[in-house]
Design an enzyme around this catalytic site. Structure first.
Site, PDB file in Angstrom:
ATOM      1  N   ASN A 191       0.804  -1.223   0.000  1.00 31.81           N
ATOM      2  CA  ASN A 191       0.000   0.000   0.000  1.00 31.81           C
ATOM      3  C   ASN A 191       0.835   1.270   0.000  1.00 31.81           C
ATOM      4  O   ASN A 191       0.374   2.321   0.424  1.00 31.81           O
ATOM      5  CB  ASN A 191      -0.962   0.018   1.208  1.00 31.81           C
ATOM      6  CG  ASN A 191      -1.873  -1.189   1.229  1.00 31.81           C
ATOM      7  OD1 ASN A 191      -2.445  -1.557   0.206  1.00 31.81           O
ATOM      8  ND2 ASN A 191      -1.973  -1.836   2.383  1.00 31.81           N
ATOM      9  N   ARG A 192       2.073   1.158  -0.458  1.00 33.41           N
ATOM     10  CA  ARG A 192       3.006   2.287  -0.524  1.00 33.41           C
ATOM     11  C   ARG A 192       3.336   2.868   0.857  1.00 33.41           C
ATOM     12  O   ARG A 192       3.851   3.969   0.971  1.00 33.41           O
ATOM     13  CB  ARG A 192       2.455   3.408  -1.428  1.00 33.41           C
ATOM     14  CG  ARG A 192       2.346   2.990  -2.901  1.00 33.41           C
ATOM     15  CD  ARG A 192       3.731   2.720  -3.482  1.00 33.41           C
ATOM     16  NE  ARG A 192       3.701   2.445  -4.911  1.00 33.41           N
ATOM     17  CZ  ARG A 192       3.652   1.232  -5.454  1.00 33.41           C
ATOM     18  NH1 ARG A 192       3.602   0.159  -4.671  1.00 33.41           N
ATOM     19  NH2 ARG A 192       3.666   1.069  -6.753  1.00 33.41           N
ATOM     20  N   LEU A 193       3.049   2.106   1.906  1.00 28.92           N
ATOM     21  CA  LEU A 193       3.406   2.538   3.258  1.00 28.92           C
ATOM     22  C   LEU A 193       4.760   1.928   3.615  1.00 28.92           C
ATOM     23  O   LEU A 193       4.888   1.078   4.500  1.00 28.92           O
ATOM     24  CB  LEU A 193       2.317   2.117   4.255  1.00 28.92           C
ATOM     25  CG  LEU A 193       0.964   2.817   4.054  1.00 28.92           C
ATOM     26  CD1 LEU A 193      -0.064   2.292   5.047  1.00 28.92           C
ATOM     27  CD2 LEU A 193       1.117   4.331   4.199  1.00 28.92           C
TER      28      LEU A 193
END
Length: 214
Positions: A191-193
């Site tokens: 989630n691009r985290l």
């Protein structure tokens, strides 16, 4: 115009948490380098991008090969008279970066460059194959040349000149040691985290560790 909007990948191979990192960034770099070397399926795990500020005031990046790292920093070799060499001598503030795609990892290193000693440069130069030694003498790196034949002819002349002889290291060729002042480790996450852990050298020479927002 080619639309790249759909070029996406989910990063889910690993994590980077404060509970399992060392106090010194060199130790974590060593761990990641070893893991990439062993499991990353990369031909040149030591390939890194060096970013400098040129004499014209513009930043410029290029890929070179890391040849040594230890508690002092990171060493690579080049022609001091090249565009890269002149830029570093004029402004020793540089940035190194490694992108190990198969491990979904990146390391970004801000540091101060200095020339290595003659002994260090000599020792590495003498370990190189003769062809690489002659190449360092042949190439006036970054200078304009008339043709490929110009290089090949110079190499043939030097091969004849040094046949059966020791090939000396040219004075304009040697190493740079990059002493790190900040090292950021980036681990891809879903989630691009992504995980981003930054080590920053303080005035007392201890490393301050922070987590950065992705």
């Amino acid at each position: 115009m080619k639309d790249l909007s759909n070029y996406r990948k989910s990063y889910e191979k690993s994590e980077l948490l404060e509970t399992n990192i060392p106090e010194d960034p060199i130790n974590l770099f060593h761990k990641w380098f070893y893991e990439t070397e062993e499991f990353g399926n990369l031909e040149e795990v030591n390939a890194m991008t060096v970013a400098t500020i040129g004499l014209d005031g513009f930043p410029k990046s290029r890929v070179v090969l890391l040849k040594k790292f230890n508690e002092e920093g990171f060493i690579f070799y080049t022609n001091y008279n090249s565009e890269k060499g002149k830029a570093i001598i004029n402004n020793p503030n540089v940035c190194l970066s490694f992108f190990w795609q198969t491990m979904e990892r990146q390391v970004i290193i801000k540091g101060i460059a200095e020339k290595t000693s003659d002994i260090v440069s000599d020792n590495y130069f003498n370990s190189r194959p003769d062809g690489s030694k002659l190449g360092a003498i042949v190439s006036s790196q970054s200078e304009t040349i008339p043709s490929r034949d110009f290089l090949d002819n110079k190499l043939k002349e030097l091969e004849n000149e040094y046949e059966g002889k020791e090939i000396p290291r040219p004075n304009h060729w040697g190493g740079f040691l990059i002493r790190p002042i900040e090292v950021e480790f980036w681990q891809g996450r879903a989630n691009r985290l992504h995980d981003r852990i930054r080590y920053k050298l303080e005035d007392n020479y201890n490393w301050k560790i922070d987590r950065l927002s992705p």
